[in-house]
Design a protein around this motif. Structure first.
Motif, PDB file in Angstrom:
ATOM      1  N   PHE A   1      -9.639  13.617   7.252  1.00  0.00           N
ATOM      2  CA  PHE A   1     -10.489  14.780   7.520  1.00  0.00           C
ATOM      3  C   PHE A   1      -9.641  16.032   7.776  1.00  0.00           C
ATOM      4  CE2 PHE A   1     -12.615  17.574  10.568  1.00  0.00           C
ATOM      5  CZ  PHE A   1     -13.817  17.821   9.920  1.00  0.00           C
ATOM      6  N   ALA A   2      -8.591  15.881   8.569  1.00  0.00           N
ATOM      7  CA  ALA A   2      -7.749  17.029   8.915  1.00  0.00           C
ATOM      8  C   ALA A   2      -7.117  17.652   7.671  1.00  0.00           C
ATOM      9  CB  ALA A   2      -6.660  16.604   9.900  1.00  0.00           C
ATOM     10  N   VAL A   3      -6.537  16.804   6.814  1.00  0.00           N
ATOM     11  CA  VAL A   3      -5.905  17.314   5.595  1.00  0.00           C
ATOM     12  C   VAL A   3      -6.940  17.989   4.700  1.00  0.00           C
ATOM     13  CG1 VAL A   3      -4.732  16.648   3.453  1.00  0.00           C
ATOM     14  CG2 VAL A   3      -4.018  15.642   5.629  1.00  0.00           C
ATOM     15  N   SER A   4      -8.092  17.347   4.538  1.00  0.00           N
ATOM     16  CA  SER A   4      -9.119  17.862   3.631  1.00  0.00           C
ATOM     17  C   SER A   4      -9.718  19.170   4.128  1.00  0.00           C
ATOM     18  CB  SER A   4     -10.226  16.819   3.448  1.00  0.00           C
ATOM     19  OG  SER A   4      -9.708  15.634   2.889  1.00  0.00           O
ATOM     20  N   ILE A   5     -10.012  19.250   5.408  1.00  0.00           N
ATOM     21  CA  ILE A   5     -10.693  20.437   5.931  1.00  0.00           C
ATOM     22  C   ILE A   5      -9.753  21.644   5.985  1.00  0.00           C
ATOM     23  CG2 ILE A   5     -10.235  20.100   8.400  1.00  0.00           C
ATOM     24  CD1 ILE A   5     -13.609  21.133   6.888  1.00  0.00           C
TER      25      ILE A   5
ATOM     26  N   ALA B   1      -0.813  20.549  -4.209  1.00  0.00           N
ATOM     27  CA  ALA B   1      -2.169  19.997  -4.077  1.00  0.00           C
ATOM     28  C   ALA B   1      -2.215  18.492  -4.321  1.00  0.00           C
ATOM     29  CB  ALA B   1      -3.116  20.717  -5.042  1.00  0.00           C
ATOM     30  N   GLY B   2      -1.390  18.003  -5.253  1.00  0.00           N
ATOM     31  CA  GLY B   2      -1.401  16.562  -5.550  1.00  0.00           C
ATOM     32  C   GLY B   2      -1.067  15.730  -4.332  1.00  0.00           C
ATOM     33  N   LEU B   3      -0.033  16.141  -3.588  1.00  0.00           N
ATOM     34  CA  LEU B   3       0.340  15.425  -2.366  1.00  0.00           C
ATOM     35  C   LEU B   3      -0.819  15.419  -1.387  1.00  0.00           C
ATOM     36  CD1 LEU B   3       2.288  14.161  -0.265  1.00  0.00           C
ATOM     37  CD2 LEU B   3       3.011  16.495   0.306  1.00  0.00           C
ATOM     38  N   ASN B   4      -1.462  16.552  -1.218  1.00  0.00           N
ATOM     39  CA  ASN B   4      -2.555  16.657  -0.246  1.00  0.00           C
ATOM     40  C   ASN B   4      -3.734  15.765  -0.614  1.00  0.00           C
ATOM     41  OD1 ASN B   4      -1.049  18.593   1.140  1.00  0.00           O
ATOM     42  ND2 ASN B   4      -1.940  20.282  -0.024  1.00  0.00           N
ATOM     43  N   ILE B   5      -4.112  15.766  -1.886  1.00  0.00           N
ATOM     44  CA  ILE B   5      -5.243  14.960  -2.333  1.00  0.00           C
ATOM     45  C   ILE B   5      -4.940  13.472  -2.198  1.00  0.00           C
ATOM     46  CG2 ILE B   5      -6.620  14.322  -4.373  1.00  0.00           C
ATOM     47  CD1 ILE B   5      -6.398  17.290  -5.226  1.00  0.00           C
ATOM     48  N   LEU B   6      -3.736  13.068  -2.566  1.00  0.00           N
ATOM     49  CA  LEU B   6      -3.370  11.658  -2.469  1.00  0.00           C
ATOM     50  C   LEU B   6      -3.235  11.215  -1.017  1.00  0.00           C
ATOM     51  CD1 LEU B   6      -2.785  11.952  -5.573  1.00  0.00           C
ATOM     52  CD2 LEU B   6      -1.056  10.203  -5.210  1.00  0.00           C
ATOM     53  N   ALA B   7      -2.695  12.082  -0.170  1.00  0.00           N
ATOM     54  CA  ALA B   7      -2.570  11.727   1.246  1.00  0.00           C
ATOM     55  C   ALA B   7      -3.946  11.521   1.874  1.00  0.00           C
ATOM     56  CB  ALA B   7      -1.807  12.817   1.993  1.00  0.00           C
ATOM     57  N   ALA B   8      -4.882  12.441   1.591  1.00  0.00           N
ATOM     58  CA  ALA B   8      -6.239  12.305   2.138  1.00  0.00           C
ATOM     59  C   ALA B   8      -6.896  11.020   1.643  1.00  0.00           C
ATOM     60  CB  ALA B   8      -7.084  13.516   1.747  1.00  0.00           C
ATOM     61  N   SER B   9      -6.709  10.705   0.360  1.00  0.00           N
ATOM     62  CA  SER B   9      -7.280   9.484  -0.201  1.00  0.00           C
ATOM     63  C   SER B   9      -6.660   8.235   0.432  1.00  0.00           C
ATOM     64  CB  SER B   9      -7.073   9.466  -1.716  1.00  0.00           C
ATOM     65  OG  SER B   9      -7.556   8.267  -2.280  1.00  0.00           O
ATOM     66  N   TYR B  10      -5.359   8.261   0.638  1.00  0.00           N
ATOM     67  CA  TYR B  10      -4.663   7.122   1.244  1.00  0.00           C
ATOM     68  C   TYR B  10      -5.155   6.879   2.665  1.00  0.00           C
ATOM     69  CZ  TYR B  10      -0.841   4.317   3.179  1.00  0.00           C
ATOM     70  OH  TYR B  10      -0.097   3.333   3.797  1.00  0.00           O
ATOM     71  N   PHE B  11      -5.313   7.944   3.425  1.00  0.00           N
ATOM     72  CA  PHE B  11      -5.798   7.785   4.796  1.00  0.00           C
ATOM     73  C   PHE B  11      -7.210   7.189   4.811  1.00  0.00           C
ATOM     74  CE2 PHE B  11      -2.873  11.547   5.789  1.00  0.00           C
ATOM     75  CZ  PHE B  11      -1.846  10.715   6.206  1.00  0.00           C
ATOM     76  N   SER B  12      -8.067   7.622   3.894  1.00  0.00           N
ATOM     77  CA  SER B  12      -9.416   7.053   3.810  1.00  0.00           C
ATOM     78  C   SER B  12      -9.365   5.588   3.411  1.00  0.00           C
ATOM     79  CB  SER B  12     -10.260   7.832   2.796  1.00  0.00           C
ATOM     80  OG  SER B  12     -10.599   9.106   3.285  1.00  0.00           O
TER      81      SER B  12
ATOM     82  N   ALA C   1       0.835  -1.207   0.000  1.00  0.00           N
ATOM     83  CA  ALA C   1       0.000   0.000   0.000  1.00  0.00           C
ATOM     84  C   ALA C   1       0.869   1.255   0.000  1.00  0.00           C
ATOM     85  CB  ALA C   1      -0.927  -0.002   1.216  1.00  0.00           C
ATOM     86  N   GLY C   2       1.946   1.235   0.777  1.00  0.00           N
ATOM     87  CA  GLY C   2       2.854   2.372   0.820  1.00  0.00           C
ATOM     88  C   GLY C   2       3.567   2.586  -0.505  1.00  0.00           C
ATOM     89  N   LYS C   3       3.932   1.508  -1.173  1.00  0.00           N
ATOM     90  CA  LYS C   3       4.589   1.618  -2.480  1.00  0.00           C
ATOM     91  C   LYS C   3       3.662   2.290  -3.496  1.00  0.00           C
ATOM     92  CE  LYS C   3       6.189  -1.215  -6.361  1.00  0.00           C
ATOM     93  NZ  LYS C   3       7.366  -0.413  -6.740  1.00  0.00           N
ATOM     94  N   ILE C   4       2.395   1.903  -3.473  1.00  0.00           N
ATOM     95  CA  ILE C   4       1.422   2.493  -4.397  1.00  0.00           C
ATOM     96  C   ILE C   4       1.256   3.983  -4.120  1.00  0.00           C
ATOM     97  CG2 ILE C   4      -1.036   2.518  -5.020  1.00  0.00           C
ATOM     98  CD1 ILE C   4       0.555   0.257  -6.289  1.00  0.00           C
ATOM     99  N   LEU C   5       1.234   4.364  -2.846  1.00  0.00           N
ATOM    100  CA  LEU C   5       1.128   5.784  -2.507  1.00  0.00           C
ATOM    101  C   LEU C   5       2.317   6.566  -3.056  1.00  0.00           C
ATOM    102  CD1 LEU C   5      -0.123   8.189  -0.990  1.00  0.00           C
ATOM    103  CD2 LEU C   5       1.196   7.465   1.031  1.00  0.00           C
TER     104      LEU C   5
ATOM    105  N   LEU D   1       1.992  11.430   7.132  1.00  0.00           N
ATOM    106  CA  LEU D   1       2.493  10.252   6.412  1.00  0.00           C
ATOM    107  C   LEU D   1       3.746   9.697   7.081  1.00  0.00           C
ATOM    108  CD1 LEU D   1       1.959  11.415   2.711  1.00  0.00           C
ATOM    109  CD2 LEU D   1       0.741   9.577   3.891  1.00  0.00           C
ATOM    110  N   TRP D   2       4.629  10.590   7.524  1.00  0.00           N
ATOM    111  CA  TRP D   2       5.839  10.136   8.218  1.00  0.00           C
ATOM    112  C   TRP D   2       5.481   9.419   9.509  1.00  0.00           C
ATOM    113  CZ3 TRP D   2       7.860  11.458  13.039  1.00  0.00           C
ATOM    114  CH2 TRP D   2       9.160  10.996  13.306  1.00  0.00           C
ATOM    115  N   TYR D   3       4.538  10.001  10.264  1.00  0.00           N
ATOM    116  CA  TYR D   3       4.127   9.396  11.541  1.00  0.00           C
ATOM    117  C   TYR D   3       3.499   8.017  11.319  1.00  0.00           C
ATOM    118  CZ  TYR D   3       1.663   8.751  15.965  1.00  0.00           C
ATOM    119  OH  TYR D   3       1.199   8.231  17.146  1.00  0.00           O
ATOM    120  N   VAL D   4       2.627   7.922  10.308  1.00  0.00           N
ATOM    121  CA  VAL D   4       1.966   6.648  10.017  1.00  0.00           C
ATOM    122  C   VAL D   4       2.983   5.594   9.596  1.00  0.00           C
ATOM    123  CG1 VAL D   4       0.394   5.500   8.404  1.00  0.00           C
ATOM    124  CG2 VAL D   4      -0.283   7.642   9.477  1.00  0.00           C
ATOM    125  N   SER D   5       3.943   5.987   8.761  1.00  0.00           N
ATOM    126  CA  SER D   5       4.945   5.026   8.292  1.00  0.00           C
ATOM    127  C   SER D   5       5.790   4.529   9.450  1.00  0.00           C
ATOM    128  CB  SER D   5       5.851   5.661   7.231  1.00  0.00           C
ATOM    129  OG  SER D   5       6.653   6.690   7.789  1.00  0.00           O
TER     130      SER D   5
END
Length: 444
Positions: free
Chosen positions: A387-391, A367-378, A308-312, A433-437
């Motif tokens: 939610f935090a990134v999106s809002i 913006a690309g990083l933000n959108i992908l990070a929010a999608s990955y978390f979901s 999953a991390g590789k795909i992100l 992302l760093w914290y989650v990894s």
């Protein structure tokens, strides 16, 4: 959905799902972009202003559909990966219940409150009537927009990304063709533009129905007890998609109000050009995000967090590459892009839009990083981070910034508020992302 585990197959799946979803999302973005082009040519600056006043409501509608579709399809993929077919079907059934509730609410709002909504958006005189007509027509098609979003998400996650793409493109092409026919030969004005857009999801659903008619679908409506917990899970996992769309609408409303004070209707028309071109770029990032979601969710469901991390990481590199290319093209061809939507050759509109494009579009480097990070978390059942990134990028950051920067720097402040917000959010997203990894336990 068959997602393989080895590195080469993961890369192939990434290429397949992302390319098909980017193409499909580009097609969907043409819903409004086609309206922008044909309305600017057929109805001039007043029509363009009215469309920009109506777009936020369309964003709310699209956001509700994406929340239901993306949230439910994510949960569906995780259950399927865990061989829980009954639970997967229950999720689809609950998604259909949400469709019924939301579709009814939007349709009623269009039938009874399109006038007050148009006035609330800032419509006056000609622009009020055009906005009211557009909203009433679009909202009457709300059940089709919502069902289209749900079916696209489920069919994509059910191993049908090619059909999902074909449906999105078919809807967009029909919209473009009907826009031209209704606005020019038939002289149907704003109603014609809205009617063409409303018919697009009907065409798309017709294409998607092939998946159901041929009985290729792994999802079915089932008899089950309606549970609030499932509805909450769907909404939580789809919240980032909803916030992204709804915040886009809120931001447009705020931008319109600020710009009306600074530059009047010409300024709003200039922002309309920029905002609608930006929709196309956001569609690319959203396509990448929606493309990686089924792969990430499936691997997450199987406990394969490394894949999953590789795909992100592949997604982020792809988004950054697109962002750099798009900005270079925009910087080099800003004049030509603006003139496409400037029927009356308004020099002031051109000046505002060209300078705005060059500043506003720097946001896409982040913006690309933000959108992908929010999608990955979901996709990995981390709705709080999503939610935090999106809002923050959607409204908490940008709304106060645009008001503050516009006060001190005028229109330049309006344009730079977006990239400043995205850059700040990117720092937060990278930290998450760093914290989650660091928290994830390596596989054996």
């Amino acid at each position: 959905m068959k997602i393989k585990q080895n590195t080469d197959s993961l890369t192939q799946d990434f290429g397949k799902y992302v390319s098909l979803n980017v193409l499909g999302m580009l097609g969907l973005s043409c819903y409004i972009l086609a309206d922008t082009f044909f309305i600017s040519r057929g109805l001039g600056a007043d029509g363009l202003t009215a469309l920009n006043l109506a777009i936020p409501i369309y964003s709310f509608l699209n956001g509700a559909g994406l929340m239901t579709g993306v949230g439910a399809a994510t949960k569906y993929s995780i259950h399927k990966a865990q061989k829980k077919d009954g639970a997967a079907n229950a999720v689809f059934t609950h998604a259909c219940l949400l469709w019924l509730i939301l579709g009814t609410l939007f349709a009623v709002a269009g039938a009874g409150f399109s006038g007050p909504i148009a006035a609330l958006m800032g419509g006056e005189g000609k622009t009020y009537e055009m906005t009211r007509i557009y909203l009433k027509t679009i909202l009457s098609f709300a059940p089709f927009f919502l069902m289209n979003n749900i079916l696209i998400a489920f069919i994509r996650n059910d191993g049908g990304p090619r059909l999902a793409m074909s449906a999105m493109l078919a809807g967009s092409l029909s919209n473009i063709l009907l826009d031209y026919i209704f606005i020019f030969p038939f002289q149907m004005g704003m109603f014609g533009a809205a009617f063409a857009t409303g018919l697009a999801p009907v065409v798309s659903i017709g294409v998607l129905s092939v998946h159901l008619i041929r009985r290729r679908n792994g999802f079915h409506i089932c008899r089950c007890r309606m549970r609030g917990r499932i509805l909450l899970d769907i909404c939580a996992l789809g919240m980032s998609a909803l916030i992204t769309e709804v915040s886009s609408g809120i931001v447009i409303i705020v931008f319109n109000m600020v710009i009306l004070q600074l530059e009047g209707n010409t300024g709003v028309a200039a922002f309309g050009v920029i905002a609608n071109l930006a929709l196309v770029v956001i569609a690319i990032f959203t396509g990448i995000a929606q493309g990686i979601q089924p792969i990430v969710s499936t691997n997450y469901g199987k406990g394969n967090t490394r894949a999953a991390g590789k795909i992100l990481r592949l997604g982020i590199m792809t988004a950054l590459g697109f962002a750099v290319l798009i900005y270079l093209l925009t910087f080099g061809f800003a004049d030509g892009l603006v003139m496409i939507f400037n029927r009356d050759n308004d020099l002031h509109l051109k000046q505002l839009a060209v300078s705005g494009l060059k500043l506003y579009f720097t946001a896409f480097l982040f913006a690309g990083l933000n959108i992908l990070a929010a999608s990955y978390f979901s996709a990995t059942e981390m709705p709080k981070q999503s939610f935090a990134v999106s809002i923050i990028r959607g409204c908490v950051g940008i709304i106060p910034l645009v008001c503050l920067l516009a006060h001190f720097f005028g229109m330049t402040g309006v344009w730079i508020s977006y990239p400043v917000t995205e850059a700040g959010t990117a720092v937060l997203a990278a930290g998450f992302l760093w914290y989650v990894s660091r928290k994830q336990i390596p596989e054996n």
